[in-house]
Scaffold this motif. Sequence first.
Motif, PDB file in Angstrom:
ATOM      1  N   ASN A   1       0.854  -1.181   0.000  1.00  0.00           N
ATOM      2  CA  ASN A   1       0.000   0.000   0.000  1.00  0.00           C
ATOM      3  C   ASN A   1       0.890   1.232   0.000  1.00  0.00           C
ATOM      4  OD1 ASN A   1      -2.577  -1.239   0.098  1.00  0.00           O
ATOM      5  ND2 ASN A   1      -2.279  -1.667   2.268  1.00  0.00           N
ATOM      6  N   ASP A   2       0.518   2.230  -0.767  1.00  0.00           N
ATOM      7  CA  ASP A   2       1.278   3.479  -0.844  1.00  0.00           C
ATOM      8  C   ASP A   2       0.879   4.357   0.338  1.00  0.00           C
ATOM      9  OD1 ASP A   2       2.821   5.581  -1.638  1.00  0.00           O
ATOM     10  OD2 ASP A   2       1.640   6.075  -3.410  1.00  0.00           O
ATOM     11  N   GLN A   3       1.481   4.072   1.498  1.00  0.00           N
ATOM     12  CA  GLN A   3       1.158   4.759   2.741  1.00  0.00           C
ATOM     13  C   GLN A   3       2.446   5.252   3.396  1.00  0.00           C
ATOM     14  OE1 GLN A   3      -1.992   5.183   3.983  1.00  0.00           O
ATOM     15  NE2 GLN A   3      -2.801   4.156   2.167  1.00  0.00           N
ATOM     16  N   PRO A   4       2.371   6.345   4.153  1.00  0.00           N
ATOM     17  CA  PRO A   4       3.551   6.792   4.896  1.00  0.00           C
ATOM     18  C   PRO A   4       4.011   5.722   5.887  1.00  0.00           C
ATOM     19  CG  PRO A   4       1.842   8.478   4.910  1.00  0.00           C
ATOM     20  CD  PRO A   4       1.226   7.247   4.322  1.00  0.00           C
ATOM     21  N   GLY A   5       5.304   5.514   5.968  1.00  0.00           N
ATOM     22  CA  GLY A   5       5.877   4.593   6.946  1.00  0.00           C
ATOM     23  C   GLY A   5       6.052   3.165   6.474  1.00  0.00           C
ATOM     24  N   VAL A   6       5.532   2.811   5.292  1.00  0.00           N
ATOM     25  CA  VAL A   6       5.638   1.424   4.820  1.00  0.00           C
ATOM     26  C   VAL A   6       7.097   1.062   4.562  1.00  0.00           C
ATOM     27  CG1 VAL A   6       5.006  -0.227   3.006  1.00  0.00           C
ATOM     28  CG2 VAL A   6       3.303   1.364   3.898  1.00  0.00           C
ATOM     29  N   LEU A   7       7.840   1.936   3.912  1.00  0.00           N
ATOM     30  CA  LEU A   7       9.256   1.666   3.645  1.00  0.00           C
ATOM     31  C   LEU A   7      10.009   1.449   4.959  1.00  0.00           C
ATOM     32  CD1 LEU A   7      11.738   1.462   1.821  1.00  0.00           C
ATOM     33  CD2 LEU A   7      11.870   3.953   1.860  1.00  0.00           C
ATOM     34  N   GLN A   8       9.717   2.259   5.937  1.00  0.00           N
ATOM     35  CA  GLN A   8      10.371   2.133   7.247  1.00  0.00           C
ATOM     36  C   GLN A   8      10.029   0.785   7.901  1.00  0.00           C
ATOM     37  OE1 GLN A   8       9.204   5.085  10.079  1.00  0.00           O
ATOM     38  NE2 GLN A   8      10.698   4.431  11.590  1.00  0.00           N
ATOM     39  N   ARG A   9       8.782   0.368   7.813  1.00  0.00           N
ATOM     40  CA  ARG A   9       8.390  -0.907   8.411  1.00  0.00           C
ATOM     41  C   ARG A   9       9.059  -2.086   7.701  1.00  0.00           C
ATOM     42  NH1 ARG A   9       3.927   2.196   9.189  1.00  0.00           N
ATOM     43  NH2 ARG A   9       2.757   1.578   7.331  1.00  0.00           N
ATOM     44  N   VAL A  10       9.124  -2.036   6.376  1.00  0.00           N
ATOM     45  CA  VAL A  10       9.771  -3.113   5.629  1.00  0.00           C
ATOM     46  C   VAL A  10      11.267  -3.153   5.934  1.00  0.00           C
ATOM     47  CG1 VAL A  10      10.393  -3.943   3.313  1.00  0.00           C
ATOM     48  CG2 VAL A  10       8.036  -3.227   3.798  1.00  0.00           C
ATOM     49  N   SER A  11      11.944  -2.012   5.865  1.00  0.00           N
ATOM     50  CA  SER A  11      13.384  -2.012   6.137  1.00  0.00           C
ATOM     51  C   SER A  11      13.664  -2.348   7.597  1.00  0.00           C
ATOM     52  CB  SER A  11      14.014  -0.675   5.739  1.00  0.00           C
ATOM     53  OG  SER A  11      13.482   0.381   6.509  1.00  0.00           O
TER      54      SER A  11
ATOM     55  N   ALA B   1      -3.135   2.271  -8.974  1.00  0.00           N
ATOM     56  CA  ALA B   1      -3.189   3.456  -8.121  1.00  0.00           C
ATOM     57  C   ALA B   1      -3.275   3.022  -6.657  1.00  0.00           C
ATOM     58  CB  ALA B   1      -4.393   4.317  -8.484  1.00  0.00           C
ATOM     59  N   GLY B   2      -2.534   3.696  -5.794  1.00  0.00           N
ATOM     60  CA  GLY B   2      -2.567   3.391  -4.373  1.00  0.00           C
ATOM     61  C   GLY B   2      -1.604   2.306  -3.937  1.00  0.00           C
ATOM     62  N   LEU B   3      -0.876   1.715  -4.900  1.00  0.00           N
ATOM     63  CA  LEU B   3       0.099   0.676  -4.576  1.00  0.00           C
ATOM     64  C   LEU B   3       1.481   1.070  -5.076  1.00  0.00           C
ATOM     65  CD1 LEU B   3      -1.839  -2.622  -5.468  1.00  0.00           C
ATOM     66  CD2 LEU B   3      -1.631  -1.511  -3.234  1.00  0.00           C
ATOM     67  N   SER B   4       2.487   0.707  -4.315  1.00  0.00           N
ATOM     68  CA  SER B   4       3.879   0.922  -4.701  1.00  0.00           C
ATOM     69  C   SER B   4       4.571  -0.422  -4.820  1.00  0.00           C
ATOM     70  CB  SER B   4       4.609   1.760  -3.642  1.00  0.00           C
ATOM     71  OG  SER B   4       4.118   3.065  -3.607  1.00  0.00           O
ATOM     72  N   ARG B   5       5.620  -0.458  -5.635  1.00  0.00           N
ATOM     73  CA  ARG B   5       6.409  -1.676  -5.789  1.00  0.00           C
ATOM     74  C   ARG B   5       7.805  -1.410  -5.239  1.00  0.00           C
ATOM     75  NH1 ARG B   5       4.934  -5.495  -8.692  1.00  0.00           N
ATOM     76  NH2 ARG B   5       3.789  -4.208 -10.166  1.00  0.00           N
ATOM     77  N   MET B   6       8.225  -2.282  -4.339  1.00  0.00           N
ATOM     78  CA  MET B   6       9.591  -2.262  -3.817  1.00  0.00           C
ATOM     79  C   MET B   6      10.341  -3.407  -4.487  1.00  0.00           C
ATOM     80  SD  MET B   6       9.144  -1.888   0.254  1.00  0.00           S
ATOM     81  CE  MET B   6       8.275  -0.495   0.952  1.00  0.00           C
ATOM     82  N   VAL B   7      11.546  -3.142  -4.920  1.00  0.00           N
ATOM     83  CA  VAL B   7      12.416  -4.208  -5.416  1.00  0.00           C
ATOM     84  C   VAL B   7      13.612  -4.231  -4.470  1.00  0.00           C
ATOM     85  CG1 VAL B   7      13.817  -5.067  -7.326  1.00  0.00           C
ATOM     86  CG2 VAL B   7      11.631  -3.923  -7.792  1.00  0.00           C
ATOM     87  N   ILE B   8      13.780  -5.372  -3.817  1.00  0.00           N
ATOM     88  CA  ILE B   8      14.803  -5.525  -2.779  1.00  0.00           C
ATOM     89  C   ILE B   8      15.771  -6.619  -3.209  1.00  0.00           C
ATOM     90  CG2 ILE B   8      15.230  -6.083  -0.354  1.00  0.00           C
ATOM     91  CD1 ILE B   8      12.269  -5.216   0.164  1.00  0.00           C
ATOM     92  N   VAL B   9      17.065  -6.329  -3.111  1.00  0.00           N
ATOM     93  CA  VAL B   9      18.104  -7.323  -3.375  1.00  0.00           C
ATOM     94  C   VAL B   9      18.758  -7.655  -2.046  1.00  0.00           C
ATOM     95  CG1 VAL B   9      20.252  -7.836  -4.604  1.00  0.00           C
ATOM     96  CG2 VAL B   9      18.501  -6.405  -5.690  1.00  0.00           C
ATOM     97  N   THR B  10      18.837  -8.956  -1.757  1.00  0.00           N
ATOM     98  CA  THR B  10      19.442  -9.415  -0.513  1.00  0.00           C
ATOM     99  C   THR B  10      20.265 -10.664  -0.783  1.00  0.00           C
ATOM    100  OG1 THR B  10      18.965  -9.937   1.819  1.00  0.00           O
ATOM    101  CG2 THR B  10      17.448 -10.832   0.172  1.00  0.00           C
ATOM    102  N   LEU B  11      21.171 -10.975   0.110  1.00  0.00           N
ATOM    103  CA  LEU B  11      22.006 -12.167  -0.004  1.00  0.00           C
ATOM    104  C   LEU B  11      21.572 -13.188   1.029  1.00  0.00           C
ATOM    105  CD1 LEU B  11      25.567 -10.610  -0.360  1.00  0.00           C
ATOM    106  CD2 LEU B  11      24.201 -11.643  -2.153  1.00  0.00           C
ATOM    107  N   GLY B  12      21.545 -14.470   0.619  1.00  0.00           N
ATOM    108  CA  GLY B  12      21.209 -15.528   1.561  1.00  0.00           C
ATOM    109  C   GLY B  12      20.847 -16.805   0.856  1.00  0.00           C
ATOM    110  N   ASP B  13      20.566 -17.822   1.652  1.00  0.00           N
ATOM    111  CA  ASP B  13      20.172 -19.110   1.080  1.00  0.00           C
ATOM    112  C   ASP B  13      18.653 -19.160   0.920  1.00  0.00           C
ATOM    113  OD1 ASP B  13      19.202 -19.457   3.670  1.00  0.00           O
ATOM    114  OD2 ASP B  13      20.772 -20.876   4.237  1.00  0.00           O
ATOM    115  N   GLU B  14      18.165 -20.291   0.445  1.00  0.00           N
ATOM    116  CA  GLU B  14      16.721 -20.445   0.210  1.00  0.00           C
ATOM    117  C   GLU B  14      15.924 -20.342   1.501  1.00  0.00           C
ATOM    118  OE1 GLU B  14      15.280 -20.475  -2.810  1.00  0.00           O
ATOM    119  OE2 GLU B  14      17.301 -20.241  -3.606  1.00  0.00           O
TER     120      GLU B  14
END
Length: 160
Positions: free
Chosen positions: A11-21, A42-55
């Motif tokens: 959801n495109d809401q304030p604080g979502v990025l902070q909660r995910v990170s 409309a009303g939705l944002s897409r985050m693309v996150i790259v991380t390292l780790g196993d399955e």
Amino acid sequence: MNRHTIAVLVNDQPGVLQRVSGLFGRRGFNIESITVGQSEEAGLSRMVIVTLGDEHLLEQIEKQLYKLIDVIKVVNLSSNPMVARELALIKIKAEPSVRPEIMGLVETFRASVVDIGNSSLMIQVVGDTDKIDAMIELIKPYGIRELSRTGVTAMIRGNV
């Protein structure tokens, strides 16, 4: 350890990025790259996150993300053929005498010069992370004054 690229529709809401990170930080998961922007809905944002780790780590990340109220969908992009791109702006020292050499590198990487100063050039390069890293390595001897990278954005190839 494998590199994983995941897309998170939120959801495109304030604080979502902070909660995910914050979720990543609390669980000890490292974010190598994160980009956020509007999605096709409309009303939705897409985050693309790259991380390292196993399955197992990836599975834990997905489960934890789905516990967040604002998370709509989580997709492991790296498990499918995908297109991933990053943009870098690189400001380098470039006296007029070395500019022809630099222009040769710029052309080879299909990059472009976006600003010219008296003793500097700003180069824009777009591509996958390896291409950006290679460009930076080759341009280092000229003297990098400033570097800014966007982080990875990606989508699954084809009609999926």
